[in-house]
Design a protein around this motif. Structure first.
Motif, short mmCIF file in Angstrom:
data_model
loop_
_atom_site.label_atom_id
_atom_site.label_comp_id
_atom_site.label_asym_id
_atom_site.label_seq_id
_atom_site.Cartn_x
_atom_site.Cartn_y
_atom_site.Cartn_z
N LEU A 1 0.83 -1.21 0.00
CA LEU A 1 0.00 0.00 0.00
C LEU A 1 0.87 1.26 0.00
O LEU A 1 0.56 2.24 -0.70
CB LEU A 1 -0.92 0.01 1.22
CG LEU A 1 -1.99 -1.08 1.28
CD1 LEU A 1 -2.82 -0.94 2.56
CD2 LEU A 1 -2.91 -1.04 0.06
N LYS A 2 1.95 1.25 0.77
CA LYS A 2 2.85 2.40 0.80
C LYS A 2 3.55 2.57 -0.55
O LYS A 2 3.78 3.70 -1.01
CB LYS A 2 3.87 2.23 1.92
CG LYS A 2 3.27 2.33 3.31
CD LYS A 2 4.25 1.93 4.38
CE LYS A 2 3.59 1.87 5.75
NZ LYS A 2 4.49 1.35 6.81
N ALA A 3 3.89 1.46 -1.19
CA ALA A 3 4.49 1.54 -2.52
C ALA A 3 3.50 2.15 -3.51
O ALA A 3 3.88 2.93 -4.39
CB ALA A 3 4.92 0.16 -3.00
N ALA A 4 2.22 1.81 -3.35
CA ALA A 4 1.19 2.38 -4.23
C ALA A 4 1.05 3.88 -3.99
O ALA A 4 0.87 4.66 -4.94
CB ALA A 4 -0.15 1.68 -3.99
N ILE A 5 1.13 4.30 -2.73
CA ILE A 5 1.06 5.73 -2.42
C ILE A 5 2.23 6.46 -3.06
O ILE A 5 2.06 7.51 -3.70
CB ILE A 5 1.07 5.96 -0.89
CG1 ILE A 5 -0.23 5.43 -0.27
CG2 ILE A 5 1.25 7.44 -0.57
CD1 ILE A 5 -0.22 5.44 1.25
N GLY A 6 3.42 5.92 -2.90
CA GLY A 6 4.61 6.55 -3.48
C GLY A 6 4.55 6.61 -4.99
O GLY A 6 4.87 7.65 -5.60
N THR A 7 4.13 5.51 -5.61
CA THR A 7 4.03 5.48 -7.07
C THR A 7 2.99 6.46 -7.57
O THR A 7 3.21 7.20 -8.54
CB THR A 7 3.68 4.06 -7.55
OG1 THR A 7 4.66 3.14 -7.07
CG2 THR A 7 3.61 4.00 -9.06
N GLY A 8 1.83 6.49 -6.90
CA GLY A 8 0.78 7.42 -7.29
C GLY A 8 1.21 8.87 -7.15
O GLY A 8 0.90 9.71 -7.99
N ALA A 9 1.97 9.17 -6.08
CA ALA A 9 2.45 10.53 -5.88
C ALA A 9 3.42 10.94 -6.98
O ALA A 9 3.37 12.08 -7.49
CB ALA A 9 3.13 10.64 -4.51
#
Length: 290
Positions: free
Chosen positions: A172-180
């Motif tokens: 989930l944190k990787a998804a947040i970083g990628t989305g940002a």
């Protein structure tokens, strides 16, 4: 008013994801998703279908530049989530990792992992074909190559996120970083006509965050594959050819590295990564809902 549609999409995605997780004890067959995590605690893989459901709802509502983009995002997310769920529920064969599954396929053994790889790859290529218009200056062969590369980004992203789903909140944190990063890149270009895809991702993350970080549930193959595939579609809709090629090279490099190097060991031996990885895991299991 695209921001209003995107906000509605994010809220719908969050509510749908959280709703499925909250109702998991009442869903037929929910016990089939129960697993034991790295600490020996019981968790449910129903977070995967919940995340996929929320993302689909968000995609349906959020603002995108064309019906083709919406169709591509839905196809990639549903395909990745569905094939991931098959692997979660009916895993067959002793082969592990991408190399193991491909090796088994070469030997004539169709593992559920190999089926997942083939299915997600097909969905990725189909979604790429939906969103990439042929440049008049590009040959048919060149256009087909563009589609294969873009499809590889979608499928490769799905697989890479699955490799990260080994600790609470990590994927989930990787998804947040990628989305940002994607939102920042789109902002530099003057705006994001497909921000609805990122809103769907944000909503699904919000809906599963508490349960995941408290180790009551995990994305599993279904949710991690869906998360990566959706972000992959946003990448190929936003980025030019050279960025798509660079993204695929990076994904392939990390995937190959994962066959030799433990991502968990790398994270735990790097202070900054270790702190980010551990952040938020203090939520007690009993407070994350039943």
């Amino acid at each position: 008013m695209s921001w209003l549609r995107n906000a509605a999409g994010a809220l719908t995605a969050a509510a749908s994801t959280a709703g499925v997780l909250a109702a998991r004890k009442h869903l037929p067959g929910a016990a089939k998703f129960d697993r034991t995590n790295h600490k020996g605690e019981q968790v449910t893989l129903l977070e995967g279908p919940a995340y996929t459901t929320g993302a689909i709802a968000g995609i349906a509502i959020g603002d995108v530049e064309s019906p083709h983009v919406r169709a591509a995002a839905l196809l990639a997310t549903v395909g990745a989530g569905a094939f991931g769920a098959v692997d979660d529920l009916a895993e067959r064969g002793s082969s592990k990792g991408l190399r193991g599954h491909i090796g088994a396929l070469v030997r004539g053994e169709l593992t559920t992992g190999a089926l997942k790889v083939l299915g997600i790859s097909a969905a990725g290529i189909a979604s790429a074909a939906l969103v990439l218009d042929k440049d008049p200056k590009t040959s048919v062969a060149g256009h087909l190559a563009d589609i294969v590369v873009a499809g590889g980004v979608v499928a490769g992203s799905a697989n890479l996120f699955n490799l990260l789903d080994l600790r609470p909140g990590r994927a989930l944190k990787a998804a947040i970083g990628t989305g940002a990063l994607q939102a920042g890149y789109a902002g530099l270009k003057g705006g994001d006509p497909n921000a609805g895809l990122l809103s769907a991702t944000a909503g699904a993350i919000a809906g599963s965050w508490k349960s995941d970080l408290s180790s009551r549930s995990m994305l599993g193959d279904s949710g991690a594959n869906a998360a990566g595939a959706l972000l992959g579609v946003h990448t190929i809709c936003t980025a030019p050819r050279w960025v798509r090629a660079a993204a695929l090279a990076g994904i392939v490099g990390l995937t190959l590295a994962s066959e030799k190097v433990s991502f968990t060991k790398v994270i735990e031996s790097t202070p900054v990564l270790r702190d980010v990885d551990a952040w938020g895991r203090g939520v007690p299991r009993h407070s994350a809902g039943s």
